[in-house]
Motif scaffolding. Structure first.
Motif, PDB file in Angstrom:
ATOM      1  N   LYS A   1      30.966  46.024  38.829  1.00  0.00           N
ATOM      2  CA  LYS A   1      31.683  44.498  38.552  1.00  0.00           C
ATOM      3  C   LYS A   1      33.228  44.483  38.798  1.00  0.00           C
ATOM      4  O   LYS A   1      33.965  44.159  37.854  1.00  0.00           O
ATOM      5  CB  LYS A   1      31.560  44.013  36.865  1.00  0.00           C
ATOM      6  CG  LYS A   1      29.753  43.644  36.815  1.00  0.00           C
ATOM      7  CD  LYS A   1      29.485  43.151  35.435  1.00  0.00           C
ATOM      8  CE  LYS A   1      28.216  42.704  35.325  1.00  0.00           C
ATOM      9  NZ  LYS A   1      27.828  42.136  34.028  1.00  0.00           N
ATOM     10  N   LYS A   2      33.396  45.475  39.804  1.00  0.00           N
ATOM     11  CA  LYS A   2      34.691  45.438  40.196  1.00  0.00           C
ATOM     12  C   LYS A   2      35.083  44.797  41.579  1.00  0.00           C
ATOM     13  O   LYS A   2      34.053  44.154  42.089  1.00  0.00           O
ATOM     14  CB  LYS A   2      35.180  46.904  40.344  1.00  0.00           C
ATOM     15  CG  LYS A   2      35.265  47.600  39.127  1.00  0.00           C
ATOM     16  CD  LYS A   2      35.820  49.202  39.364  1.00  0.00           C
ATOM     17  CE  LYS A   2      35.962  49.753  37.965  1.00  0.00           C
ATOM     18  NZ  LYS A   2      36.463  51.283  38.231  1.00  0.00           N
ATOM     19  N   PHE A   3      36.089  44.554  41.916  1.00  0.00           N
ATOM     20  CA  PHE A   3      36.454  44.005  43.180  1.00  0.00           C
ATOM     21  C   PHE A   3      35.874  44.675  44.486  1.00  0.00           C
ATOM     22  O   PHE A   3      35.970  46.011  44.293  1.00  0.00           O
ATOM     23  CB  PHE A   3      37.875  43.536  43.416  1.00  0.00           C
ATOM     24  CG  PHE A   3      38.564  42.438  42.487  1.00  0.00           C
ATOM     25  CD1 PHE A   3      38.384  41.023  43.089  1.00  0.00           C
ATOM     26  CD2 PHE A   3      39.094  42.545  41.451  1.00  0.00           C
ATOM     27  CE1 PHE A   3      38.872  40.132  42.301  1.00  0.00           C
ATOM     28  CE2 PHE A   3      39.547  41.482  40.633  1.00  0.00           C
ATOM     29  CZ  PHE A   3      39.438  40.110  41.348  1.00  0.00           C
TER      30      PHE A   3
ATOM     31  N   ASN B   1      40.180  38.011  51.178  1.00  0.00           N
ATOM     32  CA  ASN B   1      41.442  37.635  50.674  1.00  0.00           C
ATOM     33  C   ASN B   1      41.281  36.370  50.003  1.00  0.00           C
ATOM     34  O   ASN B   1      40.670  35.332  50.480  1.00  0.00           O
ATOM     35  CB  ASN B   1      42.243  37.533  51.910  1.00  0.00           C
ATOM     36  CG  ASN B   1      43.562  36.990  51.531  1.00  0.00           C
ATOM     37  OD1 ASN B   1      44.165  37.398  50.570  1.00  0.00           O
ATOM     38  ND2 ASN B   1      44.040  35.991  52.381  1.00  0.00           N
ATOM     39  N   VAL B   2      41.668  36.286  48.729  1.00  0.00           N
ATOM     40  CA  VAL B   2      41.480  35.176  48.039  1.00  0.00           C
ATOM     41  C   VAL B   2      43.011  34.592  47.601  1.00  0.00           C
ATOM     42  O   VAL B   2      43.878  35.547  46.974  1.00  0.00           O
ATOM     43  CB  VAL B   2      40.789  35.216  46.634  1.00  0.00           C
ATOM     44  CG1 VAL B   2      40.859  34.183  45.535  1.00  0.00           C
ATOM     45  CG2 VAL B   2      39.598  35.705  46.866  1.00  0.00           C
ATOM     46  N   SER B   3      43.553  33.479  47.824  1.00  0.00           N
ATOM     47  CA  SER B   3      44.765  32.604  47.461  1.00  0.00           C
ATOM     48  C   SER B   3      44.532  31.930  46.206  1.00  0.00           C
ATOM     49  O   SER B   3      43.469  31.231  45.955  1.00  0.00           O
ATOM     50  CB  SER B   3      45.224  31.920  48.526  1.00  0.00           C
ATOM     51  OG  SER B   3      45.536  32.457  49.575  1.00  0.00           O
TER      52      SER B   3
ATOM     53  N   ALA C   1      33.441  37.077  45.959  1.00  0.00           N
ATOM     54  CA  ALA C   1      33.311  38.142  46.857  1.00  0.00           C
ATOM     55  C   ALA C   1      31.464  38.065  47.024  1.00  0.00           C
ATOM     56  O   ALA C   1      30.805  37.625  46.179  1.00  0.00           O
ATOM     57  CB  ALA C   1      33.255  39.597  46.102  1.00  0.00           C
ATOM     58  N   THR C   2      31.120  38.553  48.341  1.00  0.00           N
ATOM     59  CA  THR C   2      29.768  38.385  48.614  1.00  0.00           C
ATOM     60  C   THR C   2      29.199  39.621  48.931  1.00  0.00           C
ATOM     61  O   THR C   2      29.769  40.555  48.732  1.00  0.00           O
ATOM     62  CB  THR C   2      29.687  37.528  49.943  1.00  0.00           C
ATOM     63  OG1 THR C   2      30.177  38.150  50.779  1.00  0.00           O
ATOM     64  CG2 THR C   2      30.053  36.163  49.994  1.00  0.00           C
ATOM     65  N   ILE C   3      27.685  39.899  49.147  1.00  0.00           N
ATOM     66  CA  ILE C   3      27.120  41.142  49.225  1.00  0.00           C
ATOM     67  C   ILE C   3      27.779  41.718  50.440  1.00  0.00           C
ATOM     68  O   ILE C   3      28.154  43.173  50.376  1.00  0.00           O
ATOM     69  CB  ILE C   3      25.739  40.968  49.432  1.00  0.00           C
ATOM     70  CG1 ILE C   3      25.111  40.517  48.238  1.00  0.00           C
ATOM     71  CG2 ILE C   3      25.119  42.170  49.980  1.00  0.00           C
ATOM     72  CD1 ILE C   3      25.060  41.273  47.080  1.00  0.00           C
TER      73      ILE C   3
END
Length: 212
Positions: A32-34, A111-113, A99-101
C-alpha cells in the motif's frame, strides 16, 4: 501420462516465476505504497507510504527548481529551504488511489497535481538565491529611441530577469503542485517601446517634415 505430468509441472513453474516477478516488481502495491515511479504535487514519492509522502510533500523535499538559460545552460535549486505547504493525509491517500495496475506492475510513471490549501514561500530569500546562481546578463533590455540627431535606435532584448514575474509564477505552481521547470527567456524584461511601433514612425515623419 509422463508428458502431461511434465507439462503440468512446467506450467506450474512458469506460473510460480510469474507470480514471483510480479510480486517483486509490484511490491509497493501489496505494501500500500506509492508506485516505483511517482510524483505528487511536484515531489518524488516513489515507493513511499502515505505518511512518508505527506512529510516529504509538505516540506517540498527533493523538489527542484530548474531554469533553462539556453545554450545548454541549466541552473537548478533545491526548494525545501524556501517553501512550506500543508496537505492533509487523506488528500495524499486519495492521490495514491489514482495509481493503476500498470503504474505498479509495468512501472509506468504517475504524476499527480494537487492544489495546496496553504503554501508559504520565502520570496525574498528565494529571489536572492536565484539571483546568486544566475550569471550577470551579457546585455540589458532597452527601449527604442531617437538619438540627438534623430536617428532611430532600435530596442534591445536583453537577458535581465523580471524576478517579480518569475517568483510569482513559481509561487503559483507551488500552490498547484506543478513542476518547477522554466525557460528564463520567458521572464526577461521586454522592451516597452519598439522601433516598429506606429508612434515611432509618426514621430520620425513629423521631424522630417519639420526640417523640410
Amino acid at each position: 501420462m509422463k508428458k502431461s505430468l511434465w507439462a503440468g509441472i512446467a506450467a506450474g513453474g512458469v506460473l510460480l516465476i510469474a507470480m514471483i516477478v510480479l510480486g517483486i516488481s509490484g511490491k509497493e502495491y501489496f505494501l500500500k505504497k506509492f508506485p516505483a515511479i511517482c510524483t505528487v504535487a511536484g515531489v518524488d514519492v516513489s515507493g513511499k507510504s502515505v505518511s512518508e509522502a505527506v512529510e516529504c510533500i509538505n516540506a517540498a523535499q527533493g523538489m527542484i527548481l530548474t531554469l533553462d538559460g539556453g545554450d545548454q545552460k541549466t541552473y537548478e535549486l533545491e526548494m525545501s529551504a524556501y517553501v512550506e505547504r500543508h496537505f492533509q493525509e487523506d488528500e495524499i491517500a486519495a492521490a495514491r488511489q489514482k495509481a493503476t495496475i500498470s503504474n505498479y506492475f509495468l512501472h509506468r510513471p504517475l504524476n499527480v497535481s494537487l492544489v495546496a490549501s496553504d503554501c508559504t514561500v520565502q520570496k525574498k530569500q528565494l529571489q536572492e538565491e536565484i539571483h546568486r546562481i544566475l550569471p550577470e546578463p551579457e546585455k540589458y533590455t532597452a527601449d527604442a529611441y531617437f538619438d540627438s540627431e534623430w536617428n532611430l535606435v532600435e530596442e534591445i532584448q536583453g537577458e535581465d530577469v523580471d524576478y517579480e514575474q518569475l517568483i510569482s509564477q513559481i509561487t503559483t505552481d507551488l500552490q498547484e503542485g506543478e513542476p518547477l521547470t522554466y525557460s528564463l527567456s520567458d521572464f526577461y524584461y521586454k522592451p516597452q517601446i519598439k522601433a516598429s511601433d506606429a508612434n515611432m514612425s509618426v514621430r520620425s515623419e513629423e521631424h522630417t517634415s519639420e526640417l523640410q
